[in-house]
Design an enzyme around this catalytic site. Structure first.
Site, PDB file in Angstrom:
ATOM      1  N   GLU A 171       1.023  -1.162  -0.095  1.00 11.08           N
ATOM      2  CA  GLU A 171      -0.020   0.061  -0.094  1.00 11.08           C
ATOM      3  C   GLU A 171       1.105   1.286   0.044  1.00 11.08           C
ATOM      4  O   GLU A 171       1.919   1.262   0.688  1.00 11.08           O
ATOM      5  CB  GLU A 171      -0.885  -0.064   1.358  1.00 11.08           C
ATOM      6  CG  GLU A 171      -1.753   1.206   1.474  1.00 11.08           C
ATOM      7  CD  GLU A 171      -2.655   1.374   2.588  1.00 11.08           C
ATOM      8  OE1 GLU A 171      -2.915   0.126   3.072  1.00 11.08           O
ATOM      9  OE2 GLU A 171      -2.735   2.220   3.295  1.00 11.08           O
ATOM     10  N   GLU A 176      -1.643  11.231   4.051  1.00 11.96           N
ATOM     11  CA  GLU A 176      -2.708  11.224   5.132  1.00 11.96           C
ATOM     12  C   GLU A 176      -2.663  12.075   6.193  1.00 11.96           C
ATOM     13  O   GLU A 176      -1.333  12.545   6.450  1.00 11.96           O
ATOM     14  CB  GLU A 176      -2.702   9.834   5.973  1.00 11.96           C
ATOM     15  CG  GLU A 176      -3.179   8.554   5.100  1.00 11.96           C
ATOM     16  CD  GLU A 176      -2.805   7.422   5.711  1.00 11.96           C
ATOM     17  OE1 GLU A 176      -4.050   6.604   6.271  1.00 11.96           O
ATOM     18  OE2 GLU A 176      -1.585   7.031   5.934  1.00 11.96           O
TER      19      GLU A 176
END
Length: 321
Positions: A171, A176
């Site tokens: 991933e 974020e």
């Protein structure tokens, strides 16, 4: 260990400003459009200039799975949660009960009759099967929401899962952020210091719960926050190396010496750069709460800040000539 801190005036201010109204759409005119370095060419993009989401490029997810992180939102394909207006994509999180499938829709055991009800709704879109790349430069211009429980993300997942289920096939988190504007819990942060960090991260390794990750955080200079306006979040992903940028500032690098996949134990002969040597696709979403956002800063979810919106001006994908 992190400790729960009292709600500070800075969070109260966020709540008062938000109330039950979405913020006015921000103009991205202050955003600096960083050109790709020489040797890269544009291969895929969305400027969000129309009146609705371009379904030839994006598919909205519709489920109440919780992202595998105990997140508290149902993702819907409603204009209340996904809207294109004024040249921007708006992913909108709202405080409202909603019911939907309890697992992601392309899971092997998906059953639409298995329903779950959660107290928030939001938007999550992906380019799987419509925009998939092995290596490239990705630029995303976005203005981020803030408040306790908000978790905007710009990230990538493997399209084919060649090495197995998460995290064996990896991933890539381009950006974020959690709980922007609340009390920072960064080491040595002063009381009243707002959370301003964004994070770039890789996930890989062994099967959960023995998975691992590595990454770096970054803060804008001069006390600026990602909630103040539009910023460009980027990665440059080449064979054996991934680099992270914010507004053109290079703040992190990881190489294949830093990552691995346990799939190598059962798939001898895989490449030295696995798992980040296969096709990945893009995801944009705004999560609420969950195992990260709900357990740091002031902890929990401040229902008074919603609705909140992650606004995206453009997504551009380049590859080497």
């Amino acid at each position: 260990m992190r400790f729960n801190l009292p709600l500070l005036a800075i969070s109260s201010t966020l709540a008062l400003v938000a109330c039950n109204q979405l913020p006015e759409p921000s103009t991205p005119s202050a955003n600096i459009d960083f050109a790709a370095p020489a040797g890269w060419q544009l291969v895929w993009h969305d400027e969000f200039e129309g009146k609705q989401l371009d379904r030839s490029k994006w598919t909205p997810e519709q489920n109440c799975w919780g992202g595998g992180n105990d997140e508290q939102q149902c993702y819907t394909d409603r204009p209340e949660n996904i809207m294109v207006k004024d040249g921007l994509l708006h992913l909108i999180a709202r405080a409202e009960n909603f019911s939907g499938p309890d697992i992601v829709e392309d899971a092997a055991n998906f059953d639409p009759k298995r329903q779950r009800t959660l107290p928030y709704t939001s938007g999550r879109i992906r380019s799987k099967g419509q925009g998939d790349w092995r290596y490239g430069r990705i630029d995303v211009s976005a203005k981020l929401p803030g408040g306790q429980g908000s978790w905007p993300a710009i990230w990538m997942l493997p399209t084919d899962n060649v090495y197995g289920a998460w995290p064996l096939s990896g991933e890539i988190d381009i950006m974020e952020a959690v709980n922007l504007g609340t009390q920072s819990d960064e080491e040595n942060a002063a009381m009243g210091e707002p959370e301003r960090r964004i994070h770039g991260t890789l996930h890989y390794g062994k099967r959960a719960p023995n998975n691992t990750y590595s990454g770096e955080s970054y803060k804008l200079p001069a006390g600026a926050s990602p909630t103040d306006g539009f910023n460009t979040y980027s990665i440059e992903w080449e064979e054996g190396e991934i680099r992270w940028y914010m507004n053109g500032v290079h703040y992190a690098t990881r190489t294949s010496a830093d990552w691995f996949t346990d799939a190598a134990q059962i798939m001898p002969g895989i490449g030295e750069h696995a798992p980040f040597d296969q096709r990945f696709h893009l995801l944009l979403n705004l999560a609420v709460g969950g195992n990260w956002a709900g357990n740091v800063n002031e902890k929990g979810i401040d229902a008074g800040i919603f609705p909140q919106s992650m606004q995206v001006d453009f997504v551009r994908v380049y590859q080497k000539l």
